[in-house]
Design a protein around this motif. Structure first.
Motif, mmCIF file in Angstrom:
data_model
loop_
_atom_site.group_PDB
_atom_site.id
_atom_site.type_symbol
_atom_site.label_atom_id
_atom_site.label_comp_id
_atom_site.label_asym_id
_atom_site.label_seq_id
_atom_site.Cartn_x
_atom_site.Cartn_y
_atom_site.Cartn_z
ATOM 1 N N ASN A 309 0.813 -1.211 0.000
ATOM 2 C CA ASN A 309 0.000 0.000 0.000
ATOM 3 C C ASN A 309 0.846 1.259 0.000
ATOM 4 O OD1 ASN A 309 -2.089 -1.807 0.209
ATOM 5 N ND2 ASN A 309 -2.367 -1.509 2.407
ATOM 6 N N THR A 310 2.041 1.174 0.592
ATOM 7 C CA THR A 310 2.864 2.368 0.709
ATOM 8 C C THR A 310 3.865 2.534 -0.440
ATOM 9 O OG1 THR A 310 4.033 3.715 2.337
ATOM 10 C CG2 THR A 310 4.807 1.459 2.057
ATOM 11 N N CYS A 311 4.177 1.432 -1.116
ATOM 12 C CA CYS A 311 5.236 1.468 -2.122
ATOM 13 C C CYS A 311 4.869 2.328 -3.327
ATOM 14 C CB CYS A 311 5.547 0.051 -2.595
ATOM 15 S SG CYS A 311 6.791 -0.003 -3.900
ATOM 16 N N PRO A 312 5.648 3.388 -3.620
ATOM 17 C CA PRO A 312 5.304 4.247 -4.753
ATOM 18 C C PRO A 312 5.374 3.500 -6.085
ATOM 19 C CG PRO A 312 7.447 4.849 -3.834
ATOM 20 C CD PRO A 312 6.856 3.828 -2.921
ATOM 21 N N VAL A 313 6.220 2.480 -6.169
ATOM 22 C CA VAL A 313 6.327 1.727 -7.417
ATOM 23 C C VAL A 313 5.137 0.781 -7.566
ATOM 24 C CG1 VAL A 313 7.723 0.072 -8.718
ATOM 25 C CG2 VAL A 313 8.829 1.912 -7.436
ATOM 26 N N TYR A 314 4.772 0.082 -6.496
ATOM 27 C CA TYR A 314 3.610 -0.809 -6.581
ATOM 28 C C TYR A 314 2.350 -0.004 -6.899
ATOM 29 C CZ TYR A 314 -0.304 -3.743 -5.424
ATOM 30 O OH TYR A 314 -1.500 -4.420 -5.496
ATOM 31 N N ARG A 315 2.201 1.122 -6.198
ATOM 32 C CA ARG A 315 0.981 1.911 -6.383
ATOM 33 C C ARG A 315 0.826 2.348 -7.830
ATOM 34 N NH1 ARG A 315 1.805 6.618 -3.640
ATOM 35 N NH2 ARG A 315 3.464 6.025 -2.217
ATOM 36 N N ARG A 316 1.972 2.606 -8.496
ATOM 37 C CA ARG A 316 1.896 3.130 -9.851
ATOM 38 C C ARG A 316 2.210 2.097 -10.924
ATOM 39 N NH1 ARG A 316 4.710 7.418 -7.231
ATOM 40 N NH2 ARG A 316 3.186 8.922 -6.480
ATOM 41 N N SER A 317 2.327 0.814 -10.530
ATOM 42 C CA SER A 317 2.532 -0.187 -11.578
ATOM 43 C C SER A 317 1.572 -1.364 -11.441
ATOM 44 C CB SER A 317 3.982 -0.689 -11.586
ATOM 45 O OG SER A 317 4.317 -1.302 -10.355
ATOM 46 N N GLY A 318 0.943 -1.518 -10.265
ATOM 47 C CA GLY A 318 -0.048 -2.579 -10.101
ATOM 48 C C GLY A 318 0.557 -3.954 -9.892
ATOM 49 N N GLY A 319 -0.193 -4.822 -9.218
ATOM 50 C CA GLY A 319 0.317 -6.138 -8.855
ATOM 51 C C GLY A 319 0.704 -7.012 -10.030
ATOM 52 N N HIS A 320 -0.002 -6.889 -11.156
ATOM 53 C CA HIS A 320 0.283 -7.778 -12.287
ATOM 54 C C HIS A 320 1.629 -7.489 -12.948
ATOM 55 C CE1 HIS A 320 -4.311 -8.587 -12.660
ATOM 56 N NE2 HIS A 320 -3.744 -9.356 -11.756
ATOM 57 N N SER A 321 2.190 -6.305 -12.690
ATOM 58 C CA SER A 321 3.510 -6.004 -13.266
ATOM 59 C C SER A 321 4.603 -6.866 -12.660
ATOM 60 C CB SER A 321 3.859 -4.526 -13.070
ATOM 61 O OG SER A 321 2.954 -3.717 -13.768
ATOM 62 N N TYR A 322 4.328 -7.476 -11.492
ATOM 63 C CA TYR A 322 5.355 -8.257 -10.812
ATOM 64 C C TYR A 322 5.356 -9.716 -11.256
ATOM 65 C CZ TYR A 322 5.866 -4.239 -7.739
ATOM 66 O OH TYR A 322 6.091 -2.972 -7.247
ATOM 67 N N ASP A 323 4.233 -10.153 -11.814
ATOM 68 C CA ASP A 323 4.159 -11.507 -12.348
ATOM 69 C C ASP A 323 4.572 -12.575 -11.329
ATOM 70 O OD1 ASP A 323 5.267 -13.041 -15.474
ATOM 71 O OD2 ASP A 323 3.389 -13.147 -14.352
ATOM 72 N N TYR A 324 4.179 -12.367 -10.083
ATOM 73 C CA TYR A 324 4.468 -13.356 -9.053
ATOM 74 C C TYR A 324 3.273 -13.380 -8.105
ATOM 75 C CZ TYR A 324 6.704 -15.850 -5.206
ATOM 76 O OH TYR A 324 6.987 -16.764 -4.214
ATOM 77 N N THR A 325 3.047 -14.515 -7.455
ATOM 78 C CA THR A 325 1.927 -14.691 -6.530
ATOM 79 C C THR A 325 1.755 -13.495 -5.614
ATOM 80 O OG1 THR A 325 2.721 -16.952 -6.352
ATOM 81 C CG2 THR A 325 0.906 -16.318 -4.929
ATOM 82 N N ILE A 326 2.867 -13.070 -5.018
ATOM 83 C CA ILE A 326 2.842 -11.946 -4.100
ATOM 84 C C ILE A 326 3.638 -10.810 -4.726
ATOM 85 C CG2 ILE A 326 3.500 -11.133 -1.803
ATOM 86 C CD1 ILE A 326 3.149 -13.957 -0.793
#
Lengths: 463, 193
Positions: A309-326
């Motif tokens: 929730n706090t990560c500026p990169v996660y917030r602006r790239s979304g979970g699917h950009s990581y291509d991993y379960t978590i």
């Protein structure tokens, strides 16, 4: 595809990226309201961290005790060395009981093991009952957040999915209306399921019980109505006793969603008479992570999602950009242990701002592990060619005062005199979305020599 | 070697240096007015709070709030003459029950949670399947924090036990909070005494 490639697709929709960013930051703010309302918040974090360090240092004892107590309670305890073993064990239990329909509450572990796919291949109908998970299941997508799986969907999109799958009114997108439709649909599933499966938030070693936290009540409805229930857990979920549990429960929901506690905190110790209860304990690389001095602290994780929730990169790239379960920061330090090649771009998907470490309720040194993974992965040869070249070139310039001064002088001149289309050419990554600063006429070193040195002739003492 | 042995061996081979089990002591706010704090907490999570003088008033209160044309189920006769619920009650009947009433043995002021175990529930699905939930706790059983809570109750005294803090809810659709997800549509805590 790497994180930057997937993220580029995500951020091409600027409005949507802003919407996603604000939605996640809103959850971070709710967490802050809670953390500031508890005067002993930092003491709780420190205690939670120490409990985890202690538990991991005696993990064999706590796991054995847990299994012993659970078995004394009439619970079947299974051990799975990896994802395949877990799926086979669960599949066999279901087959023995002729299970056709399984209701499941949220479990990132079962996502990690690919359980749904495995069971569906063997003819079992799997119904994910957490509302967010049911939405992504209908949409045939992976969850994009560990606590809020459908956070990347707009309500109109969910409305369309429900119209298609549940027959709700076309165009309807009111959350109350859609939730009511899901309630009716899922209650029918709960009442007709042959078995229920849940994840485990905490496994209490002293009592042999498992604790599951939900807001919707779907874990309980899943397991209390069926004659068979299974709980899947990673080895790191075990904690010593109820005293320790109270610490984690005070931290978990506050960190995850900004609530003092989830609506339901269920403690399963013994099956109701005439029914069966199974627990599957899974390793799948965790004992290997435990042995790593650099990365073992990632096993302290209680899966709250605050770092996402706090990560500026996660917030602006979304979970699917990581291509991993978590996804997010914690996912980026867990995934390279599972597959260093597939996930080599993830520890680099970070500004190393450290916000994740600040909000982590169990004080995992996430940003430091991100940095250490970069070293490990680069040594393994994971860095892309262009980056390797640029890093080596930068190292040469930064380690030579003469080259550094030359580069500075050329750069300042180019910024002041160069035509815009050359300065902001395709090579200028930084300039793609930003204006470069106004270049000063002289470097700090030149100014210092002019105005601060006692004797100007000291400037002759160059290397 | 069984899977259990191989996993435990792998863990043993990779154990971090020993760290002591921390002594967990947290400050006790002696000046906290427990019932008032509990009311604030339960209302903050979307639940309702009522204070009554004695247990049998619960039936009167339910009639006044929900009317008399409702099906009320309870494992206990302490709170009124309701439909009896026990482990053999069919789930469909529970799902058609409007209000489920049961006793809680502990309430936590910091978060509005109430502890109920199988003994108090009669049927494990009772608190979840009925449309509305009413939990009755004694004022003397309200404690300040979860640490106090786990000293007051024993999580494994029954095969199943649960902290319930308010009504079921979800915010999975565009972060809009919806009260009443899969479990109860509303939760009321009646504090007696």
């Amino acid at each position: 595809m790497s994180h930057p490639e997937k993220a580029a697709a995500f951020i091409s929709d600027e409005a949507r990226t802003d919407w996603h960013d604000q939605a996640l930051w809103f959850v971070r703010q709710k967490r802050d309201v809670q953390s500031k309302a508890v005067p002993e918040w930092e003491d709780l974090r420190e205690a939670a961290s120490e409990i985890k360090h202690h538990t991991l240092s005696r993990l064999d004892f706590y796991l054995s005790q847990f299994a012993e107590k659970a078995e004394a309670n009439g619970v079947h305890v299974h051990w799975a060395v990896d994802a395949n073993a877990h799926n086979e064990i669960v599949g066999d239990i279901l087959k023995q009981h002729s299970v056709k329909r399984l209701v499941k509450s949220k479990s990132m572990l079962t996502e990690e093991c690919g359980l749904n796919h495995y069971l569906e291949e063997s003819g079992v109908e799997v119904i994910d009952t957490d509302l967010g998970e049911r939405i992504v299941q209908f949409a045939k997508e992976a969850p994009s957040h560990i606590v809020m799986p459908a956070i990347h969907f707009k309500k109109a999109e969910i409305g369309r999915i429900f119209h298609d799958k549940l027959g709700t009114e076309e165009g309807a997108d009111d959350p109350k209306y859609l939730t009511e439709a899901a309630r009716q649909h899922l209650r029918a599933m709960f009442l007709s399921a042959d078995a229920g499966l849940t994840g485990v938030n905490f496994a209490i070693s002293e009592t042999g019980g498992v604790v599951v936290c939900t807001n919707e009540g779907n874990a309980d409805l899943g397991v209390h109505l069926a004659p068979l229930k299974i709980h899947s857990m990673g080895i790191e979920k075990v904690i010593p006793g109820p005293k320790e549990l109270s610490v984690f429960l005070r931290l978990l929901a506050r960190s995850a969603t900004g609530q003092p506690l989830t609506t339901y905190t269920s403690h399963f110790h013994r099956p109701r008479s005439g029914t069966e209860m199974h627990i599957v304990i899974v390793d799948n690389g965790r004992s290997r992570q435990l042995g790593s001095e650099d990365f073992r602290n990632s096993l302290k994780c209680i899966r709250c999602g605050a770092c996402l929730n706090t990560c500026p990169v996660y917030r602006r790239s979304g979970g699917h950009s990581y291509d991993y379960t978590i996804p997010g920061p914690i996912g980026s330090i867990l995934s390279p242990n599972m597959d260093p090649h597939a996930h080599k771009s993830l520890p680099f998907a970070s500004t190393l701002c450290g916000s994740c470490s600040d909000v982590c309720p169990v004080k995992i040194d996430i940003h430091e592990q991100l940095y250490r993974w970069r070293q490990v992965l680069t040594e393994k040869g994971g860095m892309p060619v262009r980056k390797r070249f640029l890093t080596k070139a930068a190292a040469r310039v930064l380690s030579s005062p003469v080259l550094y001064r030359m580069a500075g002088k050329t750069g300042r001149m180019a910024l002041r005199r160069g035509p815009r289309r050359i300065v902001y050419s395709r090579l200028n990554e930084w300039g793609k979305d930003r204006e470069l600063p106004v270049a000063p006429k002289e470097s700090f070193r030149d100014w210092y020599i002019q105005h601060r040195l006692e004797t100007p002739k000291d400037s002759a003492n160059d290397e | 070697m069984t899977s259990k042995e191989s996993i435990l061996q792998a863990v043993r081979n990779n154990l971090p240096p020993q760290k002591e089990r921390p002594a967990l002591e947290f400050p006790v706010n002696q000046s906290l007015e427990l019932e008032g704090a509990f009311q604030k907490a339960i209302e903050a999570c979307g639940g309702f709070y009522i204070s009554l003088a004695e247990p049998l008033s619960v039936a009167t209160w339910i009639a006044s709030k929900f009317g008399t044309n409702v099906v009320v189920g309870s494992p206990s006769a302490r709170f009124g003459e309701f439909s009896k619920v026990d482990a053999d009650t069919p789930s469909e009947r529970l799902a058609a029950t409007d209000i489920f009433v049961c006793e809680g043995t502990c309430a936590v002021a910091e978060n509005g949670a109430v502890w109920i175990s199988e003994k108090e529930m009669g049927h494990r699905a009772g608190p979840f399947l009925a449309q509305h939930l009413v939990l009755v706790v004694a004022a003397k059983d309200i404690v300040a924090t979860m640490h106090d809570g786990y000293q007051h109750i024993s999580p494994d005294s029954d095969g199943f036990g649960i902290w319930i803090a308010g009504p079921s809810k979800t915010a999975d659709i565009e972060q809009s909070l919806v009260i009443g997800a899969h479990g109860s549509r509303s939760t009321t805590v009646v504090v007696v005494g």
